[in-house]
Enzyme design. Structure first.
Site, mmCIF file in Angstrom:
data_model
loop_
_atom_site.group_PDB
_atom_site.id
_atom_site.type_symbol
_atom_site.label_atom_id
_atom_site.label_comp_id
_atom_site.label_asym_id
_atom_site.label_seq_id
_atom_site.Cartn_x
_atom_site.Cartn_y
_atom_site.Cartn_z
ATOM 1 N N ASN A 25 0.820 -1.218 0.000
ATOM 2 C CA ASN A 25 0.000 0.000 0.000
ATOM 3 C C ASN A 25 0.848 1.260 0.000
ATOM 4 O OD1 ASN A 25 -2.527 -1.084 0.004
ATOM 5 N ND2 ASN A 25 -2.645 -1.281 2.248
ATOM 6 N N LYS A 105 8.466 1.268 12.559
ATOM 7 C CA LYS A 105 8.631 1.562 14.002
ATOM 8 C C LYS A 105 9.180 0.367 14.757
ATOM 9 C CE LYS A 105 4.469 0.440 12.873
ATOM 10 N NZ LYS A 105 3.386 0.949 12.067
ATOM 11 N N GLU A 129 10.788 9.581 10.166
ATOM 12 C CA GLU A 129 9.637 10.394 10.578
ATOM 13 C C GLU A 129 8.323 9.632 10.425
ATOM 14 O OE1 GLU A 129 9.475 13.785 11.893
ATOM 15 O OE2 GLU A 129 7.523 12.899 12.301
ATOM 16 N N VAL A 132 6.230 7.098 13.296
ATOM 17 C CA VAL A 132 5.207 7.479 14.283
ATOM 18 C C VAL A 132 4.384 8.617 13.699
ATOM 19 C CG1 VAL A 132 4.749 8.251 16.643
ATOM 20 C CG2 VAL A 132 6.820 6.947 16.154
ATOM 21 N N GLU A 189 -1.921 -2.878 10.305
ATOM 22 C CA GLU A 189 -0.679 -3.586 9.997
ATOM 23 C C GLU A 189 -1.025 -4.879 9.265
ATOM 24 O OE1 GLU A 189 2.539 -2.393 10.841
ATOM 25 O OE2 GLU A 189 1.223 -0.683 11.093
ATOM 26 N N ASP A 200 1.889 -2.155 18.531
ATOM 27 C CA ASP A 200 2.267 -1.053 17.637
ATOM 28 C C ASP A 200 2.411 0.246 18.438
ATOM 29 O OD1 ASP A 200 2.148 0.059 14.628
ATOM 30 O OD2 ASP A 200 0.880 1.340 15.870
ATOM 31 N N LYS A 204 5.762 2.556 19.115
ATOM 32 C CA LYS A 204 5.804 3.994 18.803
ATOM 33 C C LYS A 204 6.168 4.813 20.043
ATOM 34 C CE LYS A 204 2.577 3.770 14.926
ATOM 35 N NZ LYS A 204 1.151 3.699 14.582
ATOM 36 N N GLY A 302 -2.253 5.310 6.891
ATOM 37 C CA GLY A 302 -2.736 5.374 5.513
ATOM 38 C C GLY A 302 -1.601 5.709 4.568
HETATM 39 N N1 HSE Z 1 -1.170 0.346 11.714
HETATM 40 C C1 HSE Z 1 -0.631 1.630 12.036
HETATM 41 C C2 HSE Z 1 -1.726 2.472 12.663
HETATM 42 C C3 HSE Z 1 -0.122 2.271 10.775
HETATM 43 O O1 HSE Z 1 -2.884 2.111 12.505
HETATM 44 O O2 HSE Z 1 -1.436 3.470 13.315
HETATM 45 C C4 HSE Z 1 0.654 3.513 10.992
HETATM 46 O O3 HSE Z 1 1.754 3.280 11.830
#
Ligand code: HSE
Length: 416
Positions: A25, A105, A129, A132, A189, A200, A204, A302
């Site tokens: 993506n 991350k 960058e 996060v 993800e 996740d 971050k 996104g």
């Molecule tokens: N899966 C992550 C989220 C993508 O939804 O924040 C961006 O790091």
């Protein structure tokens, strides 16, 4: 290494050679924006399956990382996700003096320390960058505050969970329905468990702490709870309390330099700024000694938002090829302490083996020294609002009411 342009090159700069790792993506979106740009040559695009159609000339696709290196890129953009083989590829590129831009991350949180050291050793740069906040320049904001002393960071750092929770509020539906939609929109993800379990967000939070100058922290050291057990009924219950449920990442640095971190669902009063975030947005509140409280908010997931951050890193790389690495090499391991604050909690527990006896429940509360603010016992379901207790005590109570099944309860502190 990115070359410095001499006078004649400045008049007519040589194109910058870039290799892309990954064309999912985000990779496809980045490729679309780089292809045909003046001054940029894409040397190779690493993909798993060269037979699939992509928005990039087929001749550029390869499934061999050796071929990527042989194409002599000056910059590698890593968008594979996950730890391996992405980490090995980044290491190989940096060892050859090739600068790397990554949205990964997991890698920055878990291996940032060694990779930044490697980059410095070989005169390369590692920029992240997009790792996060996607298109929201939160790491740049933290860099700007490094002359100040950052004392706390709090935020919603996972777009998928925010999307799911706001969607559950809007539709009254259950989590799995909202997750399907988040996956369709490319927020989640590849393994959505990373989003839903809070992993996740924990990764971050580590990256944020690094950039705040607090030191290296391994994500596994963070007390982490996810949103997997949140039901439509929990969301309705929160609304009756004039709250919403949000997955918060919270970190504090004490005067003695110790750092405490937590990721977990929280009851956020509906009037609070963090409660009003919609869709896949992220929001960050940074407290610093001199500047006070700073809010940064924007799209957190996104392909388009992530591409914005990647292109921003590419711009800063070309504008200042030998610029100082954003993460200082001198950073040490952070000294961690458990989040100790006592907070009011919402606890919902479903007993697996029939109705809970009210007398037994009061007994358990007494034994654990926990005072309930309100208590609702319906057949097998117990809902408790506690007065101030530690997160550990709240979790311990919930799990004992749910017969040891952590998947049958929800524990959420109330954000004051
Ligand atoms: N899966 C992550 C989220 C993508 O939804 O924040 C961006 O790091």
């Amino acid at each position: 290494m990115i070359r410095l342009l001499d006078h004649t090159e400045y008049l007519q700069p040589a194109p910058l050679c870039i290799a892309l790792l990954g064309c999912g993506n985000v990779g496809a979106e980045v490729a679309r924006h780089l292809a045909g740009r003046d001054g940029i040559i894409i040397t190779r695009v690493l993909v798993r399956d060269t037979g699939r159609s992509r928005p990039i000339a087929h001749a550029l696709l390869t499934d061999s990382f050796d071929e990527v290196l042989a194409s002599e890129p000056e910059v590698v953009i890593e968008l594979l996700g996950g730890v391996e083989p992405a980490r090995s590829h980044i290491e190989a590129a940096l060892s050859r003096g090739i600068s790397v831009i990554t949205a990964n991350k997991s890698i920055i949180a878990r291996h940032g320390e060694s990779l930044h050291r490697l980059a410095a050793l070989h005169g390369a740069r590692l920029l992240s960058e997009a790792s996060v906040g996607a298109g929201t320049p939160i790491l740049a904001a933290l860099d700007r505050l490094r002359g100040d002393r950052i004392t706390a960071i709090r935020g919603i750092v996972n777009g998928t969970c925010n999307f799911i929770l706001t969607r559950m509020e809007a539709t009254g539906g259950e989590l799995h329905e909202a997750l399907r939609e988040a996956q369709r929109l490319g927020y989640a993800e590849p393994d959505p468990a990373a989003d839903l379990t809070g992993r996740d967000s924990a990764e971050k939070l580590c990256v944020l702490a690094q950039r705040a100058g607090w030191g290296w922290i391994h994500p596994d050291a963070i007390a982490t709870r996810g949103i997997t057990t949140i039901t439509a009924e929990d969301v309705r219950h929160a609304r009756r309390q004039r709250c919403v449920i949000r997955l918060l990442a919270e970190a504090q640095r004490s005067d003695d330099g110790t750092v405490s971190l937590r990721v977990g669902p929280c009851f956020v009063p509906a009037a609070q700024r963090l409660a009003r975030l919609s869709g896949c947005e992220n929001a960050f509140e940074i407290e610093s000694q001199l500047a006070g409280c700073i809010h940064v908010q924007g799209p957190g997931a996104g392909p388009r938002a992530t591409t914005s951050a990647i292109l921003g890193d590419l711009h800063s790389l070309t504008a200042s090829p030998n610029g100082a690495a954003a993460t200082p090499r001198s950073l040490r391991r952070a000294r961690l302490t458990q989040p100790g604050a006592l907070r009011r909690h919402y606890i919902r527990a479903d007993a697996p083996a029939g109705p809970v006896d009210p007398g037994t429940l009061l007994d358990v509360l007494n034994r654990k020294g926990i005072r309930a603010d309100s208590l609702d016992l319906r057949s097998t379901r117990t809902t408790i609002h506690t007065v101030a207790v530690s997160s550990d005590a709240a979790a311990d109570l919930a799990e004992s009411l749910a017969g040891g099944h952590a998947d049958r309860c929800l524990v959420a502190p109330l954000m004051e």
